[in-house]
Design an enzyme around this catalytic site. Structure first.
Site, PDB file in Angstrom:
ATOM      1  N   GLY A  16      49.770  47.377  34.256  1.00 48.27           N
ATOM      2  CA  GLY A  16      51.081  47.081  35.422  1.00 48.27           C
ATOM      3  C   GLY A  16      51.632  46.666  33.922  1.00 48.27           C
ATOM      4  O   GLY A  16      52.829  47.396  34.070  1.00 48.27           O
ATOM      5  N   PHE A 115      28.550  41.518  23.208  1.00 45.78           N
ATOM      6  CA  PHE A 115      28.879  42.586  24.327  1.00 45.78           C
ATOM      7  C   PHE A 115      27.883  43.627  24.404  1.00 45.78           C
ATOM      8  O   PHE A 115      27.548  44.728  23.589  1.00 45.78           O
ATOM      9  CB  PHE A 115      29.912  42.745  24.947  1.00 45.78           C
ATOM     10  N   GLN A 235      30.450  51.266  38.743  1.00 51.88           N
ATOM     11  CA  GLN A 235      29.225  51.015  38.036  1.00 51.88           C
ATOM     12  C   GLN A 235      28.866  49.913  38.567  1.00 51.88           C
ATOM     13  O   GLN A 235      29.734  49.015  39.456  1.00 51.88           O
ATOM     14  CB  GLN A 235      30.326  50.343  36.597  1.00 51.88           C
ATOM     15  N   HIS A 237      27.315  46.076  38.451  1.00 56.43           N
ATOM     16  CA  HIS A 237      27.153  44.895  37.128  1.00 56.43           C
ATOM     17  C   HIS A 237      26.397  44.235  37.511  1.00 56.43           C
ATOM     18  O   HIS A 237      25.995  44.044  38.665  1.00 56.43           O
ATOM     19  CB  HIS A 237      28.115  44.106  36.846  1.00 56.43           C
ATOM     20  N   LEU A 247      31.136  37.622  39.891  1.00 57.50           N
ATOM     21  CA  LEU A 247      30.335  37.681  39.106  1.00 57.50           C
ATOM     22  C   LEU A 247      30.229  36.841  37.815  1.00 57.50           C
ATOM     23  O   LEU A 247      30.550  35.871  37.363  1.00 57.50           O
ATOM     24  CB  LEU A 247      31.585  38.849  37.583  1.00 57.50           C
ATOM     25  N   THR A 249      29.428  36.928  33.744  1.00 61.08           N
ATOM     26  CA  THR A 249      30.117  37.311  32.792  1.00 61.08           C
ATOM     27  C   THR A 249      29.128  37.639  31.860  1.00 61.08           C
ATOM     28  O   THR A 249      27.633  36.986  31.802  1.00 61.08           O
ATOM     29  CB  THR A 249      31.141  36.810  32.167  1.00 61.08           C
ATOM     30  N   GLU A 250      28.859  39.381  31.544  1.00 59.94           N
ATOM     31  CA  GLU A 250      27.911  39.872  30.517  1.00 59.94           C
ATOM     32  C   GLU A 250      27.880  38.574  29.116  1.00 59.94           C
ATOM     33  O   GLU A 250      26.396  38.666  28.498  1.00 59.94           O
ATOM     34  CB  GLU A 250      28.544  41.027  30.066  1.00 59.94           C
ATOM     35  N   ARG A 281      25.383  48.326  30.761  1.00 58.44           N
ATOM     36  CA  ARG A 281      25.084  47.951  32.120  1.00 58.44           C
ATOM     37  C   ARG A 281      24.424  49.148  33.573  1.00 58.44           C
ATOM     38  O   ARG A 281      23.470  48.977  34.229  1.00 58.44           O
ATOM     39  CB  ARG A 281      26.764  47.589  32.948  1.00 58.44           C
ATOM     40  N   HIS A 351      30.860  46.954  40.366  1.00 58.63           N
ATOM     41  CA  HIS A 351      32.326  46.445  39.795  1.00 58.63           C
ATOM     42  C   HIS A 351      33.229  47.091  39.140  1.00 58.63           C
ATOM     43  O   HIS A 351      34.254  46.639  39.262  1.00 58.63           O
ATOM     44  CB  HIS A 351      30.889  46.050  38.088  1.00 58.63           C
ATOM     45  N   ARG A 391      30.904  52.876  31.817  1.00 62.71           N
ATOM     46  CA  ARG A 391      31.789  51.986  30.972  1.00 62.71           C
ATOM     47  C   ARG A 391      31.097  50.325  30.113  1.00 62.71           C
ATOM     48  O   ARG A 391      30.178  50.593  30.789  1.00 62.71           O
ATOM     49  CB  ARG A 391      33.238  51.082  31.852  1.00 62.71           C
ATOM     50  N   LEU A 397      39.574  45.612  29.755  1.00 67.45           N
ATOM     51  CA  LEU A 397      40.560  45.241  29.610  1.00 67.45           C
ATOM     52  C   LEU A 397      41.303  46.283  28.280  1.00 67.45           C
ATOM     53  O   LEU A 397      42.610  46.607  28.027  1.00 67.45           O
ATOM     54  CB  LEU A 397      40.644  43.169  28.951  1.00 67.45           C
TER      55      LEU A 397
HETATM   56  C1  LIG Z   1      35.539  39.931  37.838  1.00 64.61           C
HETATM   57  C2  LIG Z   1      35.736  40.588  36.981  1.00 64.61           C
HETATM   58  C3  LIG Z   1      35.497  39.838  35.725  1.00 64.61           C
HETATM   59  C4  LIG Z   1      35.514  41.374  34.983  1.00 64.61           C
HETATM   60  N1  LIG Z   1      35.593  40.965  33.133  1.00 64.61           N
HETATM   61  C5  LIG Z   1      36.028  42.234  32.427  1.00 64.61           C
HETATM   62  C6  LIG Z   1      35.929  41.398  31.201  1.00 64.61           C
HETATM   63  O1  LIG Z   1      35.305  40.689  30.523  1.00 64.61           O
HETATM   64  N2  LIG Z   1      35.675  43.018  30.366  1.00 64.61           N
HETATM   65  C7  LIG Z   1      36.729  43.713  30.831  1.00 64.61           C
HETATM   66  O2  LIG Z   1      36.962  44.098  30.049  1.00 64.61           O
HETATM   67  N3  LIG Z   1      37.088  44.064  31.872  1.00 64.61           N
HETATM   68  C8  LIG Z   1      36.697  43.041  33.113  1.00 64.61           C
HETATM   69  N4  LIG Z   1      37.000  43.436  34.186  1.00 64.61           N
HETATM   70  C9  LIG Z   1      37.114  45.116  34.393  1.00 64.61           C
HETATM   71  C10 LIG Z   1      38.935  44.728  34.499  1.00 64.61           C
HETATM   72  O3  LIG Z   1      38.833  43.632  34.678  1.00 64.61           O
HETATM   73  C11 LIG Z   1      39.566  45.573  35.291  1.00 64.61           C
HETATM   74  O4  LIG Z   1      38.876  46.487  35.354  1.00 64.61           O
HETATM   75  C12 LIG Z   1      41.195  45.195  35.115  1.00 64.61           C
HETATM   76  O5  LIG Z   1      41.408  43.943  34.804  1.00 64.61           O
HETATM   77  C13 LIG Z   1      42.099  46.338  36.029  1.00 64.61           C
HETATM   78  O6  LIG Z   1      43.536  45.826  35.535  1.00 64.61           O
HETATM   79  P1  LIG Z   1      45.043  46.968  36.257  1.00 64.61           P
HETATM   80  O7  LIG Z   1      45.776  46.030  35.717  1.00 64.61           O
HETATM   81  O8  LIG Z   1      43.875  47.825  36.208  1.00 64.61           O
HETATM   82  O9  LIG Z   1      44.445  46.612  38.299  1.00 64.61           O
HETATM   83  P2  LIG Z   1      44.467  44.703  38.424  1.00 64.61           P
HETATM   84  O10 LIG Z   1      44.346  43.452  37.514  1.00 64.61           O
HETATM   85  O11 LIG Z   1      43.156  45.015  39.245  1.00 64.61           O
HETATM   86  O12 LIG Z   1      46.016  44.675  39.198  1.00 64.61           O
HETATM   87  C14 LIG Z   1      46.162  45.349  40.332  1.00 64.61           C
HETATM   88  C15 LIG Z   1      47.547  45.712  40.345  1.00 64.61           C
HETATM   89  O13 LIG Z   1      48.200  46.107  41.461  1.00 64.61           O
HETATM   90  C16 LIG Z   1      49.040  45.720  42.773  1.00 64.61           C
HETATM   91  N5  LIG Z   1      48.567  46.713  43.993  1.00 64.61           N
HETATM   92  C17 LIG Z   1      47.645  46.938  44.097  1.00 64.61           C
HETATM   93  N6  LIG Z   1      47.593  48.378  44.957  1.00 64.61           N
HETATM   94  C18 LIG Z   1      48.420  48.364  45.746  1.00 64.61           C
HETATM   95  C19 LIG Z   1      49.740  48.630  46.845  1.00 64.61           C
HETATM   96  N7  LIG Z   1      49.652  49.396  47.223  1.00 64.61           N
HETATM   97  N8  LIG Z   1      50.866  48.208  46.756  1.00 64.61           N
HETATM   98  C20 LIG Z   1      51.170  47.863  45.242  1.00 64.61           C
HETATM   99  N9  LIG Z   1      51.166  46.915  44.282  1.00 64.61           N
HETATM  100  C21 LIG Z   1      49.772  47.043  44.805  1.00 64.61           C
HETATM  101  C22 LIG Z   1      48.015  44.642  43.097  1.00 64.61           C
HETATM  102  O14 LIG Z   1      49.213  43.412  43.613  1.00 64.61           O
HETATM  103  C23 LIG Z   1      47.880  43.945  41.503  1.00 64.61           C
HETATM  104  O15 LIG Z   1      49.078  43.425  40.964  1.00 64.61           O
HETATM  105  C24 LIG Z   1      36.339  42.366  35.219  1.00 64.61           C
HETATM  106  C25 LIG Z   1      36.360  42.753  36.602  1.00 64.61           C
HETATM  107  C26 LIG Z   1      36.617  41.634  37.679  1.00 64.61           C
HETATM  108  C27 LIG Z   1      36.104  42.017  38.560  1.00 64.61           C
END
Ligand SMILES: Cc1cc2nc3c(=O)[nH]c(=O)nc-3n(C[C@H](O)[C@H](O)[C@H](O)COP(=O)(O)OP(=O)(O)OC[C@H]3O[C@@H](n4cnc5c(N)ncnc54)[C@H](O)[C@@H]3O)c2cc1C
Length: 575
Positions: A16, A115, A235, A237, A247, A249-250, A281, A351, A391, A397
């Site tokens: 976003g 990774f 997925q 993890h 989590l 991390t991997e 994974r 995950h 994935r 990211l």
């Molecule tokens: C613990 C953990 C570790 C991870 N590590 C990695 C990594 O090392 N490398 C990698 O590539 N991926 C990793 N991932 C996956 C990755 O981090 C996520 O898939 C990614 O960050 C999701 O980003 P996003 O911008 O799609 O959403 P998010 O970062 O989840 O943000 C969602 C946004 O939507 C908003 N939102 C949700 N619903 C509503 C609503 N109804 N109204 C208004 N706002 C809303 C929230 O407020 C938030 O701001 C990890 C995931 C986890 C859980």
């Protein structure tokens, strides 16, 4: 209250914020987020962001694209994966130029770590491809992008939760939004709307996902009549902290950590002789579940909540404290285990959602025949599809920054030619009535419905699946959707009524559980994260296609969309 913007971005995670940053170059842009931006789940990403910079080993975006496609068990749209791998390189340098403090090699370049599933020369050996900032990469991405958005005068509506998407035919109109602080229902009119609401791991009992990851975007979009793609692929993890799902991390295995069963055996030698602990994974999670089912888990009792060990103690304290400081902290806090001295107890944890809102490579929401004008999605809630059936680590990211940026650029151009949208004069009224109804006198507490949904999804639509279990899971979810109709809030106030929002989030999770279970039951093959004990083989003749699922009157309707295999022919997956 009615607000008017050119572009409204829903969600302030990596996807976003990057989209907002680009869109705001021409468009009057608002970000609506139910969380304060830097609390988004992106901030929890530890391991890193994959890009073929070649700073540590020789590397090439072509190898990255190939690994992504093979890792996704060939359900990946291949031109999209090519864009992901090629644009990843510039995206990482752009983040660096915008101030992201990456960890460095001794020569001062961006450091890279290994990774799962990332290899050199089409599968020869693991490659150092993940760029990282210790184990806080996602947090650094959020801080960097948030600062840049503030500088670009993006308007932020923090703690505003989107409840409904307004469409006029196939064109976007706006959004109905709930303000947590006041309980007021707002209407946003916009020429363009982008959903970037992240994942929905909360439908499972053991998950790495934050409490807010309830899939609001996909559920709201589906309720407006748009199908969701590839929802059967969720997925697990391999390494969540036992019983808690938090989590590990991997990156721990990337730095040399190894998995051990109760006999102290490095069991991945039997499952993935070349990549070992760094196999993708889905394979590692299945290997752990097989060890457990065959009585080689730590308890040896064959229960799904048995576990194995992840050992990093041989890496030495200096490496543990410098490269995975937050993980070391979690283990000390939650387990009283110091990973520099003892192995960590781990089990697979829900995950990442490979499926979601179907889009093209510019983030436009697109089904097999329809392009929805002015409607976009990016990040985990979207399905481009670059992750296919599974994935690879560090590719989410990349997905956020590459496709968040592309969508933002498309919006910036689109809004300059588009007229302001139209919305119905009574927009928001239905939602106001709905919320008033939730405050009625009689009704049930939502807690038991939430818990039963998480348990049935964990047991019946988890790592290993079969007809019987999925049918049971589906029946449970249908029953829970009925029980949900009786639910109401106990807190009747307007200000900060998070209970109202919690119930609406549960409704979203129930809808997504229903399509996940139904899409999974429908796919009679094993591919990537969808692994069936009654259909153990991948079946390209019948199933090399994306699922598009939609709920109408409580029934799930399934259609299909073709997969782009224009670069590499699908092959069996060995590692
Ligand atoms: C613990 C953990 C570790 C991870 N590590 C990695 C990594 O090392 N490398 C990698 O590539 N991926 C990793 N991932 C996956 C990755 O981090 C996520 O898939 C990614 O960050 C999701 O980003 P996003 O911008 O799609 O959403 P998010 O970062 O989840 O943000 C969602 C946004 O939507 C908003 N939102 C949700 N619903 C509503 C609503 N109804 N109204 C208004 N706002 C809303 C929230 O407020 C938030 O701001 C990890 C995931 C986890 C859980």
């Amino acid at each position: 209250m009615i607000h008017e913007f050119d572009a409204v971005i829903v969600g302030a995670g990596g996807a976003g914020l990057y989209a907002a940053l680009e869109a705001s170059k021409t468009a009057k842009t608002a970000v609506v987020s139910k969380l304060y931006p830097t609390r988004s789940h992106t901030g929890a990403a530890q391991g890193g962001i994959g890009a073929a910079l070649g700073n540590v080993d020789e590397d090439n975006p072509k190898w990255h694209a190939f690994d992504t496609i093979k890792g996704g068990d060939y359900l990946v749209d291949q031109q999209a994966a090519k864009i992901l791998a090629e644009e990843a390189v510039q995206a990482v340098y752009d983040l660096e130029n915008r101030g992201l403090p990456f960890s460095r090699t001794p020569e001062g370049r961006i450091d890279q770590r290994r990774f799962g599933g990332h290899t050199r020369n089409f599968g020869e050996a693991p490659v150092h491809r993940s760029c990282y900032a210790a184990d806080r990469t996602g947090n650094m991405i959020l801080q960097t992008l948030y600062q840049q958005c503030i500088k670009n005068q993006v308007h932020f509506f923090d703690e505003f939760q989107v409840l409904e998407l307004l469409l006029e035919g196939t064109r976007v109109g706006g959004l109905v939004v709930f303000e947590l602080a006041t309980g007021e229902v707002h209407v946003f009119k916009a020429k363009a709307v982008l959903f970037a609401t992240g994942g929905f791991g909360r439908m499972y009992r053991i998950t790495s996902n934050a409490h807010a990851n309830t899939g609001d975007g996909p559920a709201v979009v589906m309720r407006a009549g748009i199908p969701l793609e590839d929802m059967e692929f969720f997925q697990f993890h391999p390494t969540g902290i036992k019983d808690m799902g938090i989590l590990i991390t991997e990156g721990v295995r990337g730095e040399g950590g190894i998995l051990l069963n109760r006999d102290g055996e490095r069991f991945m030698e039997r499952y993935a002789p070349t990549l070992l602990d760094l196999a993708p994974r889905d394979m590692v999670s299945r290997a752990i579940m097989t060890e457990i089912q065959e009585g080689r888990g730590m308890r040896g009792d064959r229960r799904i909540d048995d576990y194995v060990m992840l050992d990093a103690s041989h890496l030495g304290r200096e490496v543990v404290e410098r490269k995975i400081p937050d993980i070391a902290d979690f283990c000390k806090t939650y387990l009283a285990v110091d990973p520099a001295e003892k192995p960590m107890p781990v089990q697979p944890t829900a995950h990442y959602a490979m499926g979601g809102i179907p889009t093209d490579v510019d983030g436009r929401v697109t089904t097999a025949e329809t392009v929805y004008e002015g409607l976009y999605a990016a990040g985990e809630c979207a399905c481009v599809s670059v992750h296919g059936a599974n994935r690879l680590g560090t590719n989410s990211l990349v997905d956020l920054v590459v496709f968040g940026r592309r969508a933002g650029r498309h919006i910036a151009e689109y809004v300059t030619g588009a007229g302001q949208s139209r919305i119905p004069s009574d927009a928001g009224e239905q939602m106001r009535r709905r919320i008033a109804d939730l405050k009625r006198e009689d009704g049930a507490h939502p807690g038991p419905v939430y818990e039963r949904m998480q348990s049935t999804m964990m047991e019946n639509v988890g790592v290993y699946r079969d007809h019987e279990r999925m049918t049971r899971g589906l029946a449970d979810i249908r029953e829970l959707r009925e029980a949900f109709k009786e639910v109401r809030v106990q807190d009747k106030q307007s200000r900060f009524n998070s209970e109202v929002l919690g119930i609406l989030e549960l409704e979203n999770l129930l809808d997504l559980s229903l399509v996940t279970a139904a899409s999974a039951l429908n796919r009679t093959e094993s591919r990537g994260a969808h692994s069936r004990v009654d259909y153990t083989e991948r079946d390209d003749d019948r199933w090399l296609k994306h699922t598009l699922a939609q709920v109408e009157d409580g029934e799930v309707h399934i259609a299909y969309k073709s997969v782009d295999t224009s670069i590499w022919e699908p092959k069996p997956r060995t590692y």
